[in-house]
Design a protein around this motif. Structure first.
Motif, short mmCIF file in Angstrom:
data_model
loop_
_atom_site.label_atom_id
_atom_site.label_comp_id
_atom_site.label_asym_id
_atom_site.label_seq_id
_atom_site.Cartn_x
_atom_site.Cartn_y
_atom_site.Cartn_z
N LEU A 19 -156.50 17.03 65.53
CA LEU A 19 -157.62 17.97 65.53
C LEU A 19 -157.63 18.86 64.29
CD1 LEU A 19 -157.67 19.06 69.28
CD2 LEU A 19 -159.27 17.54 68.11
N ALA A 20 -156.47 19.19 63.79
CA ALA A 20 -156.36 20.08 62.63
C ALA A 20 -156.17 19.30 61.32
CB ALA A 20 -155.21 21.05 62.83
N LEU A 21 -156.47 18.03 61.33
CA LEU A 21 -156.22 17.20 60.15
C LEU A 21 -156.88 17.73 58.87
CD1 LEU A 21 -154.70 14.70 59.25
CD2 LEU A 21 -156.74 13.36 59.74
N PRO A 22 -158.14 18.18 58.91
CA PRO A 22 -158.72 18.73 57.67
C PRO A 22 -157.94 19.95 57.15
CG PRO A 22 -160.44 18.27 59.25
CD PRO A 22 -159.15 18.08 59.96
N LEU A 23 -157.52 20.83 58.04
CA LEU A 23 -156.74 21.99 57.62
C LEU A 23 -155.37 21.60 57.10
CD1 LEU A 23 -157.64 24.51 60.45
CD2 LEU A 23 -158.31 24.64 58.07
N LEU A 24 -154.78 20.59 57.71
CA LEU A 24 -153.48 20.11 57.23
C LEU A 24 -153.59 19.50 55.83
CD1 LEU A 24 -152.09 18.51 60.49
CD2 LEU A 24 -151.06 20.38 59.23
N ILE A 25 -154.68 18.81 55.57
CA ILE A 25 -154.88 18.20 54.25
C ILE A 25 -155.12 19.28 53.20
CG2 ILE A 25 -156.43 16.75 52.88
CD1 ILE A 25 -156.74 15.01 55.43
N VAL A 26 -155.99 20.24 53.51
CA VAL A 26 -156.31 21.30 52.55
C VAL A 26 -155.08 22.17 52.26
CG1 VAL A 26 -157.66 23.42 52.26
CG2 VAL A 26 -158.75 21.35 53.10
N SER A 27 -154.27 22.44 53.28
CA SER A 27 -153.10 23.31 53.10
C SER A 27 -151.85 22.52 52.70
CB SER A 27 -152.82 24.08 54.38
OG SER A 27 -152.35 23.21 55.39
N LEU A 28 -152.00 21.23 52.46
CA LEU A 28 -150.89 20.35 52.10
C LEU A 28 -149.78 20.36 53.14
CD1 LEU A 28 -150.70 21.15 48.29
CD2 LEU A 28 -151.85 19.24 49.39
N GLY A 29 -150.16 20.45 54.41
CA GLY A 29 -149.21 20.37 55.51
C GLY A 29 -148.65 21.69 55.97
N THR A 30 -148.96 22.77 55.26
CA THR A 30 -148.42 24.07 55.63
C THR A 30 -148.98 24.58 56.95
OG1 THR A 30 -148.42 24.50 53.27
CG2 THR A 30 -147.83 26.33 54.68
N PHE A 31 -150.15 24.12 57.32
CA PHE A 31 -150.76 24.55 58.58
C PHE A 31 -149.95 24.09 59.78
CE2 PHE A 31 -153.94 24.40 62.01
CZ PHE A 31 -154.40 25.70 61.93
N LEU A 57 -143.62 19.82 74.95
CA LEU A 57 -144.89 20.16 74.33
C LEU A 57 -145.03 19.51 72.95
CD1 LEU A 57 -145.29 23.95 75.21
CD2 LEU A 57 -146.62 22.04 76.11
N ASN A 58 -143.92 19.45 72.21
CA ASN A 58 -143.95 18.80 70.90
C ASN A 58 -144.26 17.31 71.03
OD1 ASN A 58 -143.54 20.94 69.17
ND2 ASN A 58 -141.33 20.76 69.22
N ARG A 59 -143.76 16.69 72.07
CA ARG A 59 -144.00 15.26 72.26
C ARG A 59 -145.42 14.97 72.76
NH1 ARG A 59 -139.31 11.83 71.67
NH2 ARG A 59 -138.02 13.19 70.40
N LEU A 60 -145.96 15.85 73.61
CA LEU A 60 -147.26 15.59 74.23
C LEU A 60 -148.43 16.21 73.48
CD1 LEU A 60 -146.35 16.11 78.00
CD2 LEU A 60 -146.57 13.95 76.75
N LEU A 61 -148.29 17.46 73.10
CA LEU A 61 -149.43 18.22 72.58
C LEU A 61 -149.52 18.24 71.06
CD1 LEU A 61 -151.62 19.74 74.09
CD2 LEU A 61 -150.29 21.81 73.81
N LYS A 62 -148.39 18.21 70.39
CA LYS A 62 -148.40 18.35 68.94
C LYS A 62 -149.16 17.24 68.21
CE LYS A 62 -145.29 19.70 65.25
NZ LYS A 62 -143.88 19.99 64.95
N PRO A 63 -149.05 15.97 68.61
CA PRO A 63 -149.85 14.94 67.92
C PRO A 63 -151.36 15.16 68.07
CG PRO A 63 -148.10 13.91 69.18
CD PRO A 63 -148.10 15.36 69.56
N VAL A 64 -151.78 15.63 69.23
CA VAL A 64 -153.21 15.89 69.44
C VAL A 64 -153.67 17.05 68.56
CG1 VAL A 64 -154.91 16.62 71.16
CG2 VAL A 64 -153.11 15.01 71.80
N LEU A 65 -152.86 18.10 68.49
CA LEU A 65 -153.21 19.25 67.65
C LEU A 65 -153.24 18.88 66.18
CD1 LEU A 65 -151.19 22.10 69.38
CD2 LEU A 65 -153.65 21.72 69.44
N LYS A 66 -152.34 18.01 65.76
CA LYS A 66 -152.33 17.58 64.35
C LYS A 66 -153.57 16.75 64.00
CE LYS A 66 -147.65 17.95 62.81
NZ LYS A 66 -146.57 17.31 62.08
#
Length: 118
Positions: free
Chosen positions: A54-66, A43-52
């Motif tokens: 999709l969640a890029l704005p939240l990752l940027i705002v939270s400085l990666g904590t999301f 799941l980390n190899r297949l799904l995690k890059p897609v989720l990251k």
């Protein structure tokens, strides 16, 4: 090689968390830990890059904590697919995700393996 090492680290974290948190983290046996580690690695190899992405704005705002929330969600998804592997609540999955992140930083941050003859 990295896939096998990632699976081994995940399994070790699952076994350690089952010993440390017997009330919040349910793990039936070592076979279930191995299957859950394998499923989580896939799941980390297949799904995690897609989720990251999709969640890029939240990752940027939270400085990666999301990314910890994404890891906890993947752990919950693993628990859905693997019988005998479960969490009492999302917060237990979050705690295991934090410990798994620390373990991956310690053990998987090796970029190369050196072998020297003596």
């Amino acid at each position: 090689m990295r896939f096998i090492m990632q699976t081994a680290v995940n399994m070790a974290v699952f076994l350690a968390c089952a010993l440390i948190f017997p009330n919040g983290f349910i793990l039936e046996n070592m076979t279930v830990a191995a299957v859950a580690a394998l499923v989580l690695t896939i799941l980390n190899r297949l799904l995690k890059p897609v989720l990251k992405v999709l969640a890029l704005p939240l990752l940027i705002v939270s400085l990666g904590t999301f990314s910890l929330i994404i890891n906890a969600a993947l752990l919950e998804l693993t628990a859905y697919f693997v019988p005998g592997f479960a969490f009492e609540s999302f917060w237990w999955a979050f705690l295991v995700a934090v410990l798994m992140t620390v373990a991956n930083l310690v053990f998987m941050n090796q970029t190369r393996i050196e072998m020297r003859r003596q």
